[in-house]
Scaffold this active site. Structure first.
Site, PDB file in Angstrom:
ATOM      1  CE  LYS A 211      -2.220   1.921  -8.138  1.00 44.08           C
ATOM      2  NZ  LYS A 211      -1.589   1.993  -9.646  1.00 44.08           N
TER       3      LYS A 211
ATOM      4  NE  ARG B 262      -2.893   7.503  -6.614  1.00 45.32           N
ATOM      5  CZ  ARG B 262      -3.562   6.881  -6.508  1.00 45.32           C
ATOM      6  NH1 ARG B 262      -4.172   6.126  -6.411  1.00 45.32           N
ATOM      7  NH2 ARG B 262      -3.074   6.602  -8.650  1.00 45.32           N
TER       8      ARG B 262
ATOM      9  NE  ARG C   8      -8.144   2.564 -16.821  1.00 44.38           N
ATOM     10  CZ  ARG C   8      -7.133   2.630 -14.783  1.00 44.38           C
ATOM     11  NH1 ARG C   8      -6.727   2.033 -14.082  1.00 44.38           N
ATOM     12  NH2 ARG C   8      -7.139   4.302 -15.515  1.00 44.38           N
TER      13      ARG C   8
ATOM     14  NE  ARG D 141     -10.110   5.831 -13.627  1.00 39.75           N
ATOM     15  CZ  ARG D 141      -9.151   5.588 -12.886  1.00 39.75           C
ATOM     16  NH1 ARG D 141      -9.252   4.202 -12.503  1.00 39.75           N
ATOM     17  NH2 ARG D 141      -8.439   6.598 -12.592  1.00 39.75           N
TER      18      ARG D 141
ATOM     19  NE  ARG E 163      -4.440   9.123 -13.369  1.00 39.81           N
ATOM     20  CZ  ARG E 163      -4.981   8.043 -13.694  1.00 39.81           C
ATOM     21  NH1 ARG E 163      -5.786   8.169 -15.127  1.00 39.81           N
ATOM     22  NH2 ARG E 163      -5.229   6.657 -12.345  1.00 39.81           N
TER      23      ARG E 163
END
Ligand code: ADP
Ligand code: AMP
Length: 214
Positions: A13, A88, A127, A160, A171
């Site tokens: 996203k 969300r 990531r 992260r 998540r």
């Protein structure tokens, strides 16, 4: 052009939202980035948000709804924006609709970037985020020119805290339970568009441009 990006954590996203913002010259509003900036600056909002984020949970609706409702009223949002990571939950979507209705406007597109769960853990563990400008990379799929250093601003890259595999699993559960119902919500509102997020970044973007118009 008022756009919402939907999709699982790690679906791409943010990557696509940045490209949309750049091409169509509209602001990219990421609630995750707003929370991370608050954590970095040691604000009260940041302290509150961090306790949820570190566990892979959503920050409570009341901490995020007003923040976004205020942000979309700012002058730079007159020609539209791309919302990344918001809404969300269904209550967040309803609150957004209500705020927009009050401004005499509405969402034009909700773009769902579809990526199956099995690809997500891979994406998240690779990531890397820049501590300086927030740019995101992937060690394998979207590497930097110099390892560990941001191409844009030269600062160092980090993994992260919430991208560790245990947290990513949580998540994903939270996504399926609380966020996925938004797909139906925006389908009913007749603004839902689906793109195949497993393609290369540039091919995903081509599909999005086909939807939004060149
Ligand atoms: P989200 O904002 O949905 O959480 P990101 O845009 O941060 O996801 O993307 C998650 C990870 O996957 C990042 O490391 C990013 O560089 C990488 N990524 C994004 N799009 C693609 C793609 N189409 N193919 C492979 N990797 C991608
Ligand atoms: P993101 O950068 O979009 O992956 O968001 C990182 C984390 O910030 C999420 O896992 C949530 O804990 C929190 N967060 C971001 N946006 C929202 C939102 N709209 N509602 C609740 N929590 C959010």
């Amino acid at each position: 052009m008022k756009i919402i990006m939907l999709g699982a954590p790690g679906a791409g996203k943010g990557t696509q939202a940045k490209k949309i913002a750049d091409k169509y010259q509209i602001p990219h509003i990421s609630t995750g980035d707003i929370f991370r900036a608050n954590i970095k600056n040691g604000t009260e909002l940041g302290t509150k948000a961090k306790s949820y984020m570190d566990q892979g949970l959503l920050v409570p609706d009341e901490l995020v709804v007003d923040l976004v409702a205020d942000r979309v009223k700012q002058d730079d949002c007159t020609n539209g924006y791309v919302l990344d990571g918001f809404p969300r939950t269904i209550p967040q979507a309803e609150a957004l609709d209500k705020a927009l209705e009050g401004m005499g406007t509405k969402i034009d597109y909700a773009i769902n970037v579809e990526v199956p769960d099995e690809n997500i853990i891979n994406r998240m563990s690779g990531r890397r985020a820049c501590v300086g400008c927030g740019a995101t990379y992937h060690i394998k799929y979207i590497p930097t020119k110099v390892e560990g250093i941001c191409d844009v601003c030269g600062e160092k890259l980090i993994l992260r805290d919430d991208d560790k595999p245990e947290t990513v699993k949580k998540r994903l559960d939270v996504y399926h339970e609380q966020t996925q119902p938004l797909i139906d919500y925006y389908e009913k509102a007749a603004v839902l568009k689906e793109v195949d997020g497993t393609q290369d970044m540039e091919d995903v973007f081509k599909d999005i441009v086909n939807i939004l118009g060149a």
